[in-house]
Design a protein around this motif. Structure first.
Motif: not given
Length: 828
Positions: A444-446, A451-459, A461-472, A477-482
């Motif tokens: 996943l690139d960028e 979209t809005d940085p705050e919402e984009g960062s939250a989304l 995080l949720a996507l990466l954590d979802h993939l992590r839990h599924r062991s994918v 890549s990203t610019h978000f500090s969070e």
């Protein structure tokens, strides 16, 4: 592997590179349709073939493929009894000639290149058909006169008829009476008939048949009546020649149809050979190596898409088993001078560089810093390896065979579908989430951008954590500090940074694993001379949480960098110590050689002295017997001789010179026993400097399985010396003087287990490593061969877990490459 992902990761460009290196249309088609595989065995087989082609091209020029064309359409026509022309038959003959040449080239080198030889062995040269076509058709595709006796006879008669006809017409053309009526004094042809050019206004002056006129109408072409019969005779002969040629072509076409199955098979084999050699040339052009391929982990519980917690279909959290270790990897579409090699580490185990286990890697850094190129490099090299290609990376790279690769990269804005960049990316990601599994790779690139940085960062995080839990296995890549903080604080997720030189304001394109990257926007603005007040206000607008996060990440980065430098310094010191240890071992080896030489010299001297003493003792005994010779009356006669007592004293003095025992450091060993080696015999293994028991004789009659010191391995019969038979009692040995170690038995620094089964090989190497540690060897070499890679993988896995192994590496170019593993023996 869907076409969309292959296009995003530029796999189609690699296909074009391969197609350009093929010489044969069949090979070009295989290159254009190349797809990554999913089964380890078939991928490994293709990779082994590529490695063989790579090695073959290193030793000799490419084999002959010139002039070969795809004859599939010709074979189809032949089977339908559609007549093949001479040029088409010539193409089939060229293919058969190349088939025979390639079979000879690879068949003569079957031992060095078994895979290529096995492939070439399937070729069917069809020598009789090739010879028949060669006899009938020349290089230009014309039918030769020697194709049949009748054709040869007809062509001789045609030449005679043409000569007679030409002489008659030349007589007409040179007739002075007709000369004023002729346009030129020449003989030509019209509609297959020999004619003379006559001026149109004098058409009636030359009696004959008009066959044609010039475009201007000024000339007519007349066949004089006196040559009509000769022309008719020539036409009949030409018709008979054409009929005979057609008969010959029909016979040859029938022969081609009868051999169509074999020729069609050759067509496919030649295509595969051409494509395989193109893969070898591609590896040479890009300076590639063969990665170690690992089996995809098998999960006993079926995975259900959408399940996000452990125990309900997903494998254990954070431990999917996927491994992607790349060393000095380069993007294959960038020139070697432009590409900056990257080291990438992702896997369930602690990496060689000491980074923590992770199956989600987040790459951060400035714009144009190389994040997208890094993502594409990892994804494209994964696809290349699964397509059986060598990859532009250093030795030691390891890749797990995955079942699918998914990517969302670049600007996917669609005007036709009325989708913005963000909507297009999200639509693609939705499809990826539905299909991705633990044996997938998601890129996943960028993530969350557009979209809005705050919402984009939250989304994000949720996507990466979802993939992590599924062991994918996921690369993002990203610019978000969070997300940087999330990667630092979350198990199974790791940071990676694209470095940037703030002094030169240029990216270095170097990837650093384990550290978060910086966007450096305000730093760059300050360095470019933006008003300091503006920069200060911008820094004031940065949210406190973001500033705190950036400060914390910078502290982590500095601490991590210091740790990396300390580790590198420790590694350098360890290498120096290892060099010193090796030098000492070499010196000890030299001392041991000198000691062996001295002992051998001493042994030779003692054996010489012993032989001389025995000869002198024999002489003295003969002298004593002569002195005691009796006469016929039973009384001793003759001159006074040396008393017997003096002779006995001389014998005693000589006997004292005979050694009573071997010198210190020597021992008695059995001499070599003559005869054939059998099961149960005790033998001497020269390369290991130890005795062993023969447990089996192999069917090839050239090797035996032996057992020594807990090791069971195979050895060639010429390497073994028979010391005692199985049924014999231990005999009192004849003495020869040899040296031996008294503290620890000798162990060779090299073990050859090629041909062993995986279980037996692992057991043998396990005991061998223990013995090497006991002997305090600094390192050992295990020769396991390449083969399917199963034995190599099992041995390397054992070495990584072995308590006496400090590190391993593949063999260098002169050591056997991937067919050898070198293990450094630890001191503890």
């Amino acid at each position: 592997m869907n076409d969309h992902t292959l296009r995003l990761l530029e796999f189609d460009h690699v296909r074009r590179q391969l197609a350009d290196l093929c010489h044969y249309s069949g090979g070009i088609e295989l290159a254009r349709t190349l797809q990554p595989g999913r089964r380890l065995a078939s991928i490994q087989a293709q990779l082994d073939l590529t490695c063989e082609a790579y090695a073959f091209l290193a030793e000799q020029p490419a084999p002959p493929f010139g002039g070969v064309t795809d004859v599939a359409e010709l074979l189809s026509r032949a089977t339908r009894r559609s007549l093949l022309l001479g040029a088409e038959l010539r193409d089939i003959r060229i293919l058969l000639d190349r088939t025979a040449a390639l079979q000879k080239v690879f068949g003569s080198q079957a031992e060095e290149y078994p895979g290529l030889a096995a492939l070439a062995a399937h070729l069917q040269p069809c020598p009789r058909l090739g010879a028949a076509i060669a006899e009938a058709v020349d290089e230009q595709g014309s039918i030769q006169s020697g194709a049949s006796p009748l054709l040869s006879s007809l062509r001789n008669r045609i030449r005679i008829a043409q000569g007679r006809l030409s002489r008659t017409l030349e007589g007409v053309a040179s007739n002075t009476r007709l000369a004023p009526y002729l346009q030129d004094a020449i003989v030509t042809q019209r509609q297959g008939r020999y004619v003379v050019p006559v001026k149109a206004e004098y058409r009636g002056k030359v009696r004959g048949i008009v066959h044609d006129q010039s475009a201007s109408g000024a000339t007519v072409f007349v066949e004089p009546f006196q040559v009509v019969e000769q022309n008719n005779e020539l036409r009949v002969l030409l018709a008979e020649e054409e009929a005979e040629i057609r008969r010959i072509l029909t016979v040859l076409t029938t022969q081609v149809a009868d051999a169509a199955a074999d020729i069609g098979h050759n067509n496919g084999v030649l295509a595969e050979l051409d494509f395989t050699l193109a893969k070898g040339r591609h590896a040479w052009d890009l300076e590639c190596t063969a990665p170690e391929l690992l089996a995809s982990p098998e999960f006993t519980v079926p995975y259900a898409a959408g399940v996000g917690n452990e125990g309900q279909g997903a494998p254990p959290l954070g431990h999917p088993g996927t491994c992607i270790w790349l060393r000095k990897a380069r993007h294959p579409l960038l020139s070697r001078d432009e590409a900056v090699p990257l080291d990438f580490e992702l896997g369930p185990e602690t990496t060689p560089a000491g980074h923590r286990p992770a199956h989600v890697v987040v790459i951060t850094g400035p714009n144009t810093g190389g994040k997208t190129v890094a993502l594409k490099t990892v994804g494209l090299l994964q696809l290349m390896a699964q397509a059986g290609l060598m990859i532009p990376a250093g030795s030691g790279s390891r890749l797990t065979v995955l079942q699918s690769v998914w990517a969302d990269i670049g600007d996917e804005q669609s005007i036709e579908q009325n989708l913005s960049t963000f909507s297009s990316h999200l639509t693609n990601i939705v499809g990826i989430l539905e299909a991705a599994a633990p044996d997938s790779l998601v890129i996943l690139d960028e993530i969350g951008a557009g979209t809005d940085p705050e919402e984009g960062s939250a989304l994000a995080l949720a996507l990466l954590d979802h993939l992590r839990h599924r062991s994918v296995t996921t690369l993002a890549s990203t610019h978000f500090s969070e997300i940087k903080l999330y990667a630092h604080n979350t198990r199974g997720v790791s940071n990676a940074a694209m470095e940037f030189d703030v002094e030169s304001l240029r990216p270095t394109y170097r990837l650093t694993m384990g550290l978060p990257g910086k966007s450096n926007a305000l730093t760059i603005a300050r360095r470019l001379g933006l008003d300091q007040d503006v920069v200060a206000k911008a820094e004031g607008h940065v949210q406190a949480d973001a500033a705190s996060a950036n400060s914390m990440l910078e502290d982590i980065r500095r601490a991590r960098q210091q740790a990396v430098e300390s580790r590198a310094e420790a590694a350098r010191e360890r290498d120096l110590a290892e060099l010193a240890r090796k030098e000492l071992m070499l010196r000890l080896s030299s001392v041991e050689e000198d000691r062996q030489a001295v002992l051998a010299e001493t042994k030779a001297e003692m054996e010489g002295l012993l032989a001389e003493t025995r000869r002198e003792m024999s002489r003295l005994r003969r002298t004593a017997r002569n002195q005691m010779r009796p006469d016929g009356l039973g009384k001793r006669t003759g001159s006074r001789a040396t008393p017997a007592s003096e002779t006995e004293k001389d014998l005693a003095a000589l006997a004292a010179k005979v050694p009573a025992a071997a010198p210190v450091g020597m021992r008695s060993t059995p001499l070599r026993v003559p005869g054939q080696i059998a099961v149960g015999d005790t033998v001497w293994v020269g390369r290991l400097q130890t005795t062993a028991k023969v447990t089996a004789l192999l069917p090839d009659g050239k090797r035996a399985e032996v057992h020594a010191g807990g090791m069971r391995f195979k050895a060639k019969l010429p390497e073994l010396e028979l010391r005692s038979r199985a049924q014999e009692e231990e005999p009192t040995p004849a003495t020869v003087m040899t040296t031996t170690r008294t503290a620890v038995r000798d162990v060779a620094t090299e073990l050859d287990i090629r041909g062993a089964r995986v279980e037996a090989g692992v057991e043998t190497v396990n005991q061998y490593l223990h013995d090497a540690w006991e002997c305090q060897l600094p390192w050992v070499r295990v020769i396991h061969g390449k083969g399917t890679g199963q034995l190599r993988s099992a041995i390397r896995d054992l070495m990584r877990r072995h308590p006496h192994v400090a590190g391993i590496r593949s063999g260098e170019t002169g050591e056997g490459g991937e067919g050898v593993t070198v293990a450094t023996i630890g001191k503890d």
